[in-house]
Scaffold this motif. Structure first.
Motif, PDB file in Angstrom:
ATOM      1  N   UNK A   1      41.843  41.635  30.089  1.00 52.09           N
ATOM      2  CA  UNK A   1      42.761  42.315  31.563  1.00 52.09           C
ATOM      3  C   UNK A   1      43.110  41.257  32.037  1.00 52.09           C
ATOM      4  N   UNK A   2      42.573  39.752  32.322  1.00 52.94           N
ATOM      5  CA  UNK A   2      42.858  39.590  32.858  1.00 52.94           C
ATOM      6  C   UNK A   2      44.167  38.500  31.904  1.00 52.94           C
ATOM      7  N   UNK A   3      43.784  38.680  31.040  1.00 55.77           N
ATOM      8  CA  UNK A   3      45.718  38.326  30.153  1.00 55.77           C
ATOM      9  C   UNK A   3      45.336  36.692  30.598  1.00 55.77           C
ATOM     10  N   UNK A   4      47.150  35.951  30.168  1.00 56.75           N
ATOM     11  CA  UNK A   4      46.811  34.310  29.931  1.00 56.75           C
ATOM     12  C   UNK A   4      46.913  34.489  31.892  1.00 56.75           C
ATOM     13  N   UNK A   5      47.474  34.777  32.440  1.00 57.72           N
ATOM     14  CA  UNK A   5      47.084  34.430  33.746  1.00 57.72           C
ATOM     15  C   UNK A   5      45.862  33.860  34.735  1.00 57.72           C
ATOM     16  N   UNK A   6      44.669  34.945  34.169  1.00 58.65           N
ATOM     17  CA  UNK A   6      43.913  34.117  33.587  1.00 58.65           C
ATOM     18  C   UNK A   6      42.947  32.737  33.730  1.00 58.65           C
ATOM     19  N   UNK A   7      44.017  32.061  32.558  1.00 58.63           N
ATOM     20  CA  UNK A   7      43.836  31.348  32.133  1.00 58.63           C
ATOM     21  C   UNK A   7      43.478  29.935  33.402  1.00 58.63           C
ATOM     22  N   UNK A   8      44.677  30.488  34.249  1.00 55.97           N
ATOM     23  CA  UNK A   8      45.313  29.672  35.068  1.00 55.97           C
ATOM     24  C   UNK A   8      43.969  29.464  36.462  1.00 55.97           C
TER      25      UNK A   8
ATOM     26  N   UNK B   1      27.713  31.529  38.125  1.00 52.20           N
ATOM     27  CA  UNK B   1      28.728  32.078  38.921  1.00 52.20           C
ATOM     28  C   UNK B   1      29.593  32.621  38.774  1.00 52.20           C
ATOM     29  N   UNK B   2      29.940  33.901  38.748  1.00 53.68           N
ATOM     30  CA  UNK B   2      31.026  34.799  38.531  1.00 53.68           C
ATOM     31  C   UNK B   2      31.622  35.519  39.511  1.00 53.68           C
ATOM     32  N   UNK B   3      33.352  35.039  39.912  1.00 54.68           N
ATOM     33  CA  UNK B   3      34.591  35.501  40.625  1.00 54.68           C
ATOM     34  C   UNK B   3      35.547  35.872  40.217  1.00 54.68           C
TER      35      UNK B   3
ATOM     36  N   UNK C   1      43.547  52.537  41.979  1.00 56.33           N
ATOM     37  CA  UNK C   1      42.622  51.375  42.815  1.00 56.33           C
ATOM     38  C   UNK C   1      40.892  51.468  42.804  1.00 56.33           C
ATOM     39  N   UNK C   2      41.440  52.593  42.248  1.00 55.58           N
ATOM     40  CA  UNK C   2      39.435  52.914  42.921  1.00 55.58           C
ATOM     41  C   UNK C   2      38.815  53.074  41.710  1.00 55.58           C
ATOM     42  N   UNK C   3      39.168  53.803  40.376  1.00 55.32           N
ATOM     43  CA  UNK C   3      39.507  53.416  39.136  1.00 55.32           C
ATOM     44  C   UNK C   3      39.140  51.492  38.514  1.00 55.32           C
ATOM     45  N   UNK C   4      39.934  50.947  38.968  1.00 53.32           N
ATOM     46  CA  UNK C   4      40.142  50.108  38.927  1.00 53.32           C
ATOM     47  C   UNK C   4      38.965  48.818  39.425  1.00 53.32           C
ATOM     48  N   UNK C   5      38.188  49.435  41.130  1.00 50.70           N
ATOM     49  CA  UNK C   5      37.504  48.848  41.171  1.00 50.70           C
ATOM     50  C   UNK C   5      35.528  49.418  41.106  1.00 50.70           C
ATOM     51  N   UNK C   6      36.278  50.673  40.174  1.00 48.67           N
ATOM     52  CA  UNK C   6      34.840  50.960  39.672  1.00 48.67           C
ATOM     53  C   UNK C   6      35.344  50.348  38.226  1.00 48.67           C
ATOM     54  N   UNK C   7      35.755  49.528  37.628  1.00 53.02           N
ATOM     55  CA  UNK C   7      35.635  48.806  36.033  1.00 53.02           C
ATOM     56  C   UNK C   7      34.975  47.751  36.860  1.00 53.02           C
ATOM     57  N   UNK C   8      35.132  46.987  38.236  1.00 56.21           N
ATOM     58  CA  UNK C   8      34.990  45.280  38.227  1.00 56.21           C
ATOM     59  C   UNK C   8      33.716  46.093  38.799  1.00 56.21           C
ATOM     60  N   UNK C   9      32.676  47.090  39.610  1.00 58.76           N
ATOM     61  CA  UNK C   9      31.652  46.260  39.802  1.00 58.76           C
ATOM     62  C   UNK C   9      31.111  46.660  38.004  1.00 58.76           C
ATOM     63  N   UNK C  10      31.448  47.535  37.311  1.00 60.87           N
ATOM     64  CA  UNK C  10      31.453  47.749  36.486  1.00 60.87           C
ATOM     65  C   UNK C  10      30.901  46.170  35.319  1.00 60.87           C
TER      66      UNK C  10
ATOM     67  N   UNK D   1      41.814  42.069  39.973  1.00 57.69           N
ATOM     68  CA  UNK D   1      42.127  42.692  41.272  1.00 57.69           C
ATOM     69  C   UNK D   1      43.021  42.984  41.534  1.00 57.69           C
ATOM     70  N   UNK D   2      44.574  42.182  39.979  1.00 59.12           N
ATOM     71  CA  UNK D   2      45.685  43.368  40.658  1.00 59.12           C
ATOM     72  C   UNK D   2      46.192  43.413  39.318  1.00 59.12           C
TER      73      UNK D   2
END
Length: 333
Positions: free
Chosen positions: A191-198, A329-331, A302-311, A210-211
């Motif tokens: 999900x983070x894709x290429x942008x996550x590498x930034x 640590x995780x950010x 957004x609700x489902x995305x928050x559940x995924x992030x929490x998991x 989160x987006x």
């Protein structure tokens, strides 16, 4: 071993080899001849369709997968939770069938793997013959036929496009993912894709989630459960250098489908460090029943995305010590 270096180099060092070959051509030939030769090579290589899947190509992919599994000592955890979930869905569907009506098969899965790091090399665990496929492929048919999705930029690179296709990957586009899910094939996505590498930081594991609503919306359209998955060990496979993050760098990375950076492994080569990799699969997250995109609200997504992030956060905290990263640590951005 030489075979290990060759196979991992073919998988992860092909881009380096192509860039080096282009530089050598310009160093040894007049610019016009070098450019003409590279253009002919690219045209011929790109003319080979992605559907071309010879037996030797599939054998090569299987050998790369097996070599990577040994090299990274890949360990898969949590597969039993998916097996139990799938079995329960089968029983529920059978109980809901009427008379002689055939009970519908459970929907496919969206396996959402984090993090991306320099390269999401954990996807090799989901390739044909990989450890995840060996464990779940027969028990969960939609996972057995799953495809991973990677940056579309990969599929414009000569040779690399075909090799990665043989490894079970296809271009990351909404149309491709929707087509796979409609055909009851599960999808493996980062999900983070290429942008996550930034936002990579050597001091902390950083996820850009989160987006990232697209994969959630596609799963909800199909009613596909989302499987949270965390890949420990990728961060140690390469050293890297990247220009400081900025809006212009972000825009450029999005335009080309890749973050401009330098990365290297052992001996400053493309051969990654043999970091142990632990792939942790979480319990599938049930989404809403299938619905047209127009009927799925942003609030539901957004609700489902928050559940995924929490998991994902829970998987990280629960398994980081056993995976060898007790102080990491995780950010989540």
């Amino acid at each position: 071993r030489v075979a290990t270096c060759v196979l991992l180099g073919a998988w992860l060092g092909l881009l380096h080899a192509l860039v080096g070959g282009a530089a050598l051509a310009f160093a040894l030939l007049p610019p016009r001849r070098a450019l003409a030769g590279l253009a002919v090579f690219a045209a011929l290589a790109l003319a080979v369709p992605l559907s071309y899947s010879p037996a030797w190509g599939r054998t090569l992919a299987t050998r790369i997968s097996a070599t990577a599994e040994r090299y990274f000592r890949i360990e898969v955890k949590g597969a039993e939770g998916i097996e139990a979930y799938h079995s329960q869905r089968l029983k529920s569907n059978a109980a809901g069938s009427v008379g002689d009506e055939t009970s519908p098969s459970p929907p496919p899965y969206v396996i959402a793997v984090s993090p991306h790091n320099v390269l999401p090399i954990s996807f090799v665990a989901f390739s044909p013959g990989g450890p995840v496929m060996r464990r779940l492929g027969a028990a969960v048919p939609s996972i057995g036929s799953a495809r991973g999705v990677a940056s579309s930029a990969v599929f414009y690179v000569p040779l690399m496009r075909n090799l990665w296709s043989w490894l079970g990957l296809t271009a990351a586009s909404r149309a491709h993912m929707r087509a796979l899910l409609s055909a009851d094939q599960s999808v493996i996505v980062c999900p983070g894709g290429v942008r996550e590498a930034l936002y990579m930081d050597p001091r902390v594991e950083t996820l850009f989630l989160r987006r990232r609503r697209g994969f959630v919306r596609l799963a909800m359209e199909r009613g596909a459960p989302i499987v949270p998955c965390f890949a420990f060990g990728q961060r140690a496979a390469f050293r890297w250098w990247r220009p400081p993050s900025s809006p212009s760098l972000s825009a450029f990375a999005r335009a080309i489908g890749y973050v401009p950076m330098l990365f290297w492994g052992m001996g400053c080569s493309p051969l990654p460090y043999p970091a142990k990799m632990t792939i942790v699969l979480g319990e599938p997250l049930t989404t809403t029943p299938p619905a047209p995109a127009s009927e799925i609200s942003d609030e539901e997504v957004d609700t489902t995305l928050r559940v995924y992030i929490a998991a994902i956060e829970e998987l990280f905290e629960r398994h980081k010590a056993d995976a060898g990263y007790p102080d990491l640590e995780l950010r989540v951005l």
